[in-house]
Design a protein around this motif. Sequence first.
Motif, PDB file in Angstrom:
ATOM      1  N   SER A 180      27.149  39.951  46.496  1.00 23.15           N
ATOM      2  CA  SER A 180      25.999  39.362  46.276  1.00 23.15           C
ATOM      3  C   SER A 180      25.344  39.264  44.913  1.00 23.15           C
ATOM      4  N   PRO A 181      24.809  38.509  44.391  1.00 25.55           N
ATOM      5  CA  PRO A 181      24.309  38.364  42.851  1.00 25.55           C
ATOM      6  C   PRO A 181      23.409  39.772  42.615  1.00 25.55           C
ATOM      7  N   VAL A 182      23.688  40.065  41.353  1.00 26.39           N
ATOM      8  CA  VAL A 182      23.151  41.330  40.853  1.00 26.39           C
ATOM      9  C   VAL A 182      22.144  40.715  39.652  1.00 26.39           C
ATOM     10  N   VAL A 183      20.855  41.417  39.831  1.00 29.87           N
ATOM     11  CA  VAL A 183      19.731  40.911  38.919  1.00 29.87           C
ATOM     12  C   VAL A 183      19.325  42.214  38.335  1.00 29.87           C
ATOM     13  N   HIS A 184      18.430  42.015  37.246  1.00 32.08           N
ATOM     14  CA  HIS A 184      17.753  43.235  36.762  1.00 32.08           C
ATOM     15  C   HIS A 184      16.409  43.632  37.130  1.00 32.08           C
ATOM     16  N   LYS A 185      16.332  44.957  37.472  1.00 35.14           N
ATOM     17  CA  LYS A 185      14.874  45.446  37.653  1.00 35.14           C
ATOM     18  C   LYS A 185      14.598  46.722  36.803  1.00 35.14           C
ATOM     19  N   VAL A 186      13.479  47.202  36.692  1.00 37.69           N
ATOM     20  CA  VAL A 186      13.047  48.140  35.694  1.00 37.69           C
ATOM     21  C   VAL A 186      12.560  49.495  37.063  1.00 37.69           C
ATOM     22  N   LYS A 187      13.372  50.509  37.199  1.00 41.65           N
ATOM     23  CA  LYS A 187      13.432  51.435  38.139  1.00 41.65           C
ATOM     24  C   LYS A 187      13.708  52.670  37.518  1.00 41.65           C
ATOM     25  N   SER A 188      12.796  53.915  38.219  1.00 40.19           N
ATOM     26  CA  SER A 188      13.085  55.288  37.625  1.00 40.19           C
ATOM     27  C   SER A 188      14.266  55.638  38.597  1.00 40.19           C
ATOM     28  N   GLN A 189      15.228  56.041  37.675  1.00 43.34           N
ATOM     29  CA  GLN A 189      16.559  56.404  38.170  1.00 43.34           C
ATOM     30  C   GLN A 189      17.297  57.684  37.710  1.00 43.34           C
ATOM     31  N   TRP A 190      17.912  58.370  38.567  1.00 45.50           N
ATOM     32  CA  TRP A 190      18.901  59.521  38.275  1.00 45.50           C
ATOM     33  C   TRP A 190      19.840  59.210  37.722  1.00 45.50           C
ATOM     34  N   MET A 191      20.377  59.816  36.164  1.00 45.26           N
ATOM     35  CA  MET A 191      21.372  59.381  35.511  1.00 45.26           C
ATOM     36  C   MET A 191      22.166  60.790  35.083  1.00 45.26           C
ATOM     37  N   LEU A 192      23.492  60.502  34.964  1.00 41.29           N
ATOM     38  CA  LEU A 192      24.099  61.657  34.460  1.00 41.29           C
ATOM     39  C   LEU A 192      24.569  61.197  33.310  1.00 41.29           C
ATOM     40  N   LYS A 193      24.488  62.140  32.293  1.00 40.93           N
ATOM     41  CA  LYS A 193      24.946  61.997  30.753  1.00 40.93           C
ATOM     42  C   LYS A 193      26.232  62.030  30.273  1.00 40.93           C
ATOM     43  N   ILE A 194      26.990  61.230  31.060  1.00 41.37           N
ATOM     44  CA  ILE A 194      28.461  61.189  30.628  1.00 41.37           C
ATOM     45  C   ILE A 194      28.921  60.745  29.099  1.00 41.37           C
ATOM     46  N   THR A 195      27.828  60.246  28.630  1.00 44.32           N
ATOM     47  CA  THR A 195      27.980  59.999  27.035  1.00 44.32           C
ATOM     48  C   THR A 195      28.234  60.985  26.312  1.00 44.32           C
ATOM     49  N   ASP A 196      27.681  62.214  26.741  1.00 37.50           N
ATOM     50  CA  ASP A 196      27.811  63.414  25.940  1.00 37.50           C
ATOM     51  C   ASP A 196      29.351  63.812  26.002  1.00 37.50           C
ATOM     52  N   TYR A 197      30.320  63.348  26.828  1.00 37.30           N
ATOM     53  CA  TYR A 197      31.526  63.492  27.095  1.00 37.30           C
ATOM     54  C   TYR A 197      32.453  62.429  26.521  1.00 37.30           C
ATOM     55  N   ALA A 198      31.883  61.607  25.900  1.00 42.24           N
ATOM     56  CA  ALA A 198      32.541  60.372  25.553  1.00 42.24           C
ATOM     57  C   ALA A 198      33.818  60.686  24.675  1.00 42.24           C
ATOM     58  N   GLN A 199      33.484  61.690  23.748  1.00 40.61           N
ATOM     59  CA  GLN A 199      34.713  61.841  22.658  1.00 40.61           C
ATOM     60  C   GLN A 199      35.771  62.740  23.475  1.00 40.61           C
ATOM     61  N   LYS A 200      35.442  63.692  24.424  1.00 38.86           N
ATOM     62  CA  LYS A 200      36.202  64.511  25.123  1.00 38.86           C
ATOM     63  C   LYS A 200      37.023  63.839  26.076  1.00 38.86           C
ATOM     64  N   LEU A 201      36.431  62.687  26.485  1.00 40.77           N
ATOM     65  CA  LEU A 201      37.110  61.830  27.636  1.00 40.77           C
ATOM     66  C   LEU A 201      38.290  61.138  26.850  1.00 40.77           C
ATOM     67  N   ILE A 202      38.004  60.745  25.488  1.00 35.50           N
ATOM     68  CA  ILE A 202      39.044  60.027  24.723  1.00 35.50           C
ATOM     69  C   ILE A 202      40.094  60.992  24.352  1.00 35.50           C
ATOM     70  N   ASP A 203      39.629  62.176  23.765  1.00 38.57           N
ATOM     71  CA  ASP A 203      40.730  63.386  23.264  1.00 38.57           C
ATOM     72  C   ASP A 203      41.674  63.764  24.421  1.00 38.57           C
ATOM     73  N   GLY A 204      40.701  63.796  25.587  1.00 39.43           N
ATOM     74  CA  GLY A 204      41.726  64.333  26.664  1.00 39.43           C
ATOM     75  C   GLY A 204      42.694  63.521  27.319  1.00 39.43           C
ATOM     76  N   LEU A 205      42.903  62.238  26.924  1.00 38.81           N
ATOM     77  CA  LEU A 205      43.937  61.349  27.104  1.00 38.81           C
ATOM     78  C   LEU A 205      45.100  61.684  26.740  1.00 38.81           C
ATOM     79  N   ASP A 206      44.996  62.555  25.468  1.00 37.95           N
ATOM     80  CA  ASP A 206      46.287  62.793  24.967  1.00 37.95           C
ATOM     81  C   ASP A 206      47.176  63.963  25.622  1.00 37.95           C
ATOM     82  N   ASP A 207      46.214  64.679  26.563  1.00 40.37           N
ATOM     83  CA  ASP A 207      46.778  65.715  27.413  1.00 40.37           C
ATOM     84  C   ASP A 207      47.099  65.465  28.920  1.00 40.37           C
ATOM     85  N   VAL A 208      46.896  63.964  29.045  1.00 37.73           N
ATOM     86  CA  VAL A 208      47.475  63.936  30.608  1.00 37.73           C
ATOM     87  C   VAL A 208      48.703  62.717  30.616  1.00 37.73           C
ATOM     88  N   ASP A 209      49.292  62.866  31.647  1.00 36.04           N
ATOM     89  CA  ASP A 209      50.624  62.136  31.698  1.00 36.04           C
ATOM     90  C   ASP A 209      50.209  60.803  32.679  1.00 36.04           C
TER      91      ASP A 209
END
Length: 555
Positions: A180-209
């Motif tokens: 179905s089409p996706v539109v924009h709305k303003v809502k109060s949402q729970w969020m997880l701050k994955i952005t705090d781990y952005a650099q760790k997620l990049i750096d960790g790719l060096d350690d996985v096969d």
Amino acid sequence: MKYDHKAIEKKWQDAWEKAGVFHAENNSRKPKYYALIEFPYPSGQGLHVGHPRPYTALDIIARKRRMQGYNVLYPIGWDAFGLPTENYAIKNHIHPAQVTKKNIARFKQQIKSLGISFDWSREINTTDPEYYKWTQWIFLQLFKHGLAYKKEMNVNWCTGCKCVLANEEVVEGVCERCGSPVVHKVKSQWMLKITDYAQKLIDGLDDVDYPERVKTQQKNWIGRSEGAEVDFKTTVGDTLTVYTTRPDTLFGATYMVISPEHPYIEKWKDHLENLDAVREYQAKAARKSEFERAEVAKDKTGVKLEGVSAVNPVNGKEIPIFISDYVLMTYGTGAIMAVPAHDTRDWEFARKFDLPVIEVVQGGNVEKEAFTDCATGTMVNSGFLNGLPVEKAKEAIKTYMEDKGFGHRKINYKLRDWVFARQRYWGEPIPIVHCDKCGYVPVPEDQLPVRLPEVESYEPTDDGESPLAKMTDWVNTTCPHCGGPAKRETDTMPQWAGSSWYFLRYTDPHNDKEFASKEAMKYWLPVDWYNGGMEHTTLHLLYSRFWHKFLYDIG
């Protein structure tokens, strides 16, 4: 003699299971081997070829490792919360729990008939309260460490599923689940701050096969870039901050663009001489998905804000501010500086609205088209930067803006925080209550799991509220902090919640004191071989890496 495969194969499959032939051993002195599949979503259609194909491939590996003397863990379970089951239940007037139970039974019978050497003693189910108790516990740790928060935001709203979707769940402007089409709305949402781990997620790719293309997809999705944040004063006293990877081109910035959802529009409404035109444009933008808005080839549209201008900080010139739907509040600051001489989209926009085009990197003919081959070159029409090569100019302007106090160096990421709430019934309840006095308060850990209550109607509501919101007896509760009246959170977690840590639970699935003991995880982890689909490279695989790194960080 006719071979009765159904009777004979079932006889020996039952015998193998009774004898625990494929059960992994606890406290073994053997070397371990952990083979993991992307556990299945038990749909009503039963198995398709995409299930046994990877299971069989990994089964070969698992059997070989057993013969080589390894203690092999090859587990199976069910990723059973989610929209498809709920949508089926609504259509057929059957409770989602009954649908899930029936589907799992069918899947289990089909998989067992194939003789794959799964360890059924470690079977898990994300809809089991004894499982999602620990999903809720992990959410509480994220909340206590400031990585789970609630905010008013512009969200992707699926017009079919009637719920909010994460950016990763929107494909070419439609819901990846129902189309179905996706539109924009303003809502109060729970969020997880994955952005705090952005650099760790990049750096960790060096350690996985991982295959290189998987690593590349994740790096591109996270989207690290180096640049600067620059402050532009406005004629009404406020400051517009932009992020740019090309601060060296500041002398060529001839206008600014802000998102139609930018909060300054409300703040400036008394200054805007064309507020009706602005409102009309905002309404049109709200009906478009982020994919539609970000398309490079689409027609350039926008409205100039009459009554408010910006001031270019390097030359003091007033420049106009537009709103346009190609600027998103979910990326950067929701505002950009436009350098039409060196960006095709900015050039086309400038031509449409008759705006100046100033060449600042020598080369090309900017009167005919944007000169975009400007990663190298020499600066022109740029004051003290004139004659410098681009790379030296970048450093010179960063130092200059920091000395003058209108900007600073900044590393930015395209990755956005994870929208972690769904206005649906069939998901893990979020273990938070809201108290007017204390705000958002976590449910005490000894009260977990917060069980999903039985409801008469689990259909999504037209007002965007979860079906749980109608259950006042369940919603109304007591604040764990002050003892006053409070209300339970009625949104549920997305399907990705239970699948973000399932591989940890397999190591110790019957533990009722913790999601898995450190001893079990130390023995079994890391996973030695994982078979999963490329379609989840920037979904399940990224989310599970985030949760794993967070759990490691908190010990």
